[in-house]
Enzyme design. Structure first.
Site, PDB file in Angstrom:
ATOM      1  N   GLY A   1      99.577  -4.335  -9.511  1.00 41.91           N
ATOM      2  CA  GLY A   1     100.648  -3.353  -9.532  1.00 41.91           C
ATOM      3  C   GLY A   1     100.764  -2.577 -10.827  1.00 41.91           C
TER       4      GLY A   1
ATOM      5  CE1 TYR B   1     113.548  -6.648  -8.596  1.00 43.85           C
ATOM      6  CE2 TYR B   1     114.860  -4.755  -7.917  1.00 43.85           C
ATOM      7  CZ  TYR B   1     113.727  -5.286  -8.506  1.00 43.85           C
ATOM      8  OH  TYR B   1     112.766  -4.444  -9.019  1.00 43.85           O
TER       9      TYR B   1
END
Length: 285
Positions: A12, A161
């Site tokens: 990523g 998150y």
């Protein structure tokens, strides 16, 4: 040496940024939890840039023991850059061996400890970047629940998150203030890469699901190549050497983060609790 350490660098955003820095001649340390994936990433970079100076480092940011061991193994290494990029999605539940909520520890607390432990090994003009997300301010917004809720929630909170990414901003702003007060030229900034199709947000979503996300939140979509370019520039571009305490939004430059993220009382609450959680006492222990 202009060495840059990147956490979560095997895939990523972390990997793409490492590729760019290595190709530009910057020594890079791939700090990763999974040894095999780290080695595979290293080999791929060397295939593309045979003269690159790239090494791997075992590091699991969910474990304070792993963070301390990684720093011990770096004894004597000077770093010109630190990119705190590793993170996991809100789909992960559970506690760490240290007893902290898993997403909070992985995305934020491990990086807090890593950064403070590495400060003595940073060059005088080193750059620190904490990867955050515009989901620190999710649709509908959030309120600050207090540090204990983040670290030791009584039940699963699907906003965890968002809280972890808000914590990264609180850390950025609190650390920038402290470094400035000390007269340090080390900079610390936050970076929002936007929502992307990476290993973090797998390509298991259907085209219809992706299109729906883009329709609902078009201003939050990011592009991996574009964001990796920006993040690499934050480590290397001479004109950015004095910018500190900023929130950088993809390739759009400095932006304002949420109003909640500028609350200094919350920032200080998180800072003091994090010192206690990690057993640190001062900024430069």
């Amino acid at each position: 040496m202009n060495t840059v350490l990147i956490t979560g660098a095997n895939s990523g955003l972390g990997f793409e940024t490492a590729r760019r820095l290595a190709a530009a001649g910057r020594p890079v340390i791939l700090a990763c939890r999974n040894h095999d994936r780290a080695e595979a990433a290293l080999e791929k970079i060397l295939d593309e840039s045979p003269n690159a100076q790239v090494t791997t480092l075992a590091l699991d940011t969910s474990s304070l023991k792993s963070v301390r061991a990684a720093v011990d193994s770096l004894s004597g290494v000077k770093l010109a850059g630190l990119i705190n990029n590793a993170g996991i999605s809100p789909l992960h539940d559970g506690k760490t061996p240290d007893g902290f909520e898993l997403v909070f520890a992985t995305n934020y607390l491990g990086h807090f400890l890593l950064t403070l432990l590495l400060l003595p090994q940073l060059t005088p003009t080193a750059r620190i970047v904490n990867v955050t997300s515009d989901m620190h301010n999710p649709p509908g917004g959030i309120t600050w629940p207090g540090v204990e809720h983040l670290a030791h929630p009584s039940k699963v909170d699907r906003r965890k998150y968002a809280y972890s990414k808000l914590a990264n901003l609180y850390f950025t702003y609190a650390l920038a203030r402290r470094l400035k007060a000390q007269g340090s030229k080390i900079t610390v900034n936050a970076f929002n890469p936007g929502m992307m199709q990476t290993n973090f947000a797998p390509a298991t979503r259907t085209k219809e699901e992706v299109d729906e996300i883009k329709r609902r939140m078009p201003d939050r979509i990011g592009d991996l190549d574009t964001s990796a370019d920006t993040l690499a520039e934050m480590m290397t571009k001479p004109s950015l050497s004095k910018r500190s305490g900023a929130y950088v939004d993809r390739d759009r430059g400095v932006a304002r983060s949420s109003e909640l993220s500028y609350d200094e009382r919350n920032q200080e609450e998180l800072w003091e609790a994090s010192l206690r959680f990690t057993g640190m006492e001062t900024l430069d222990e």
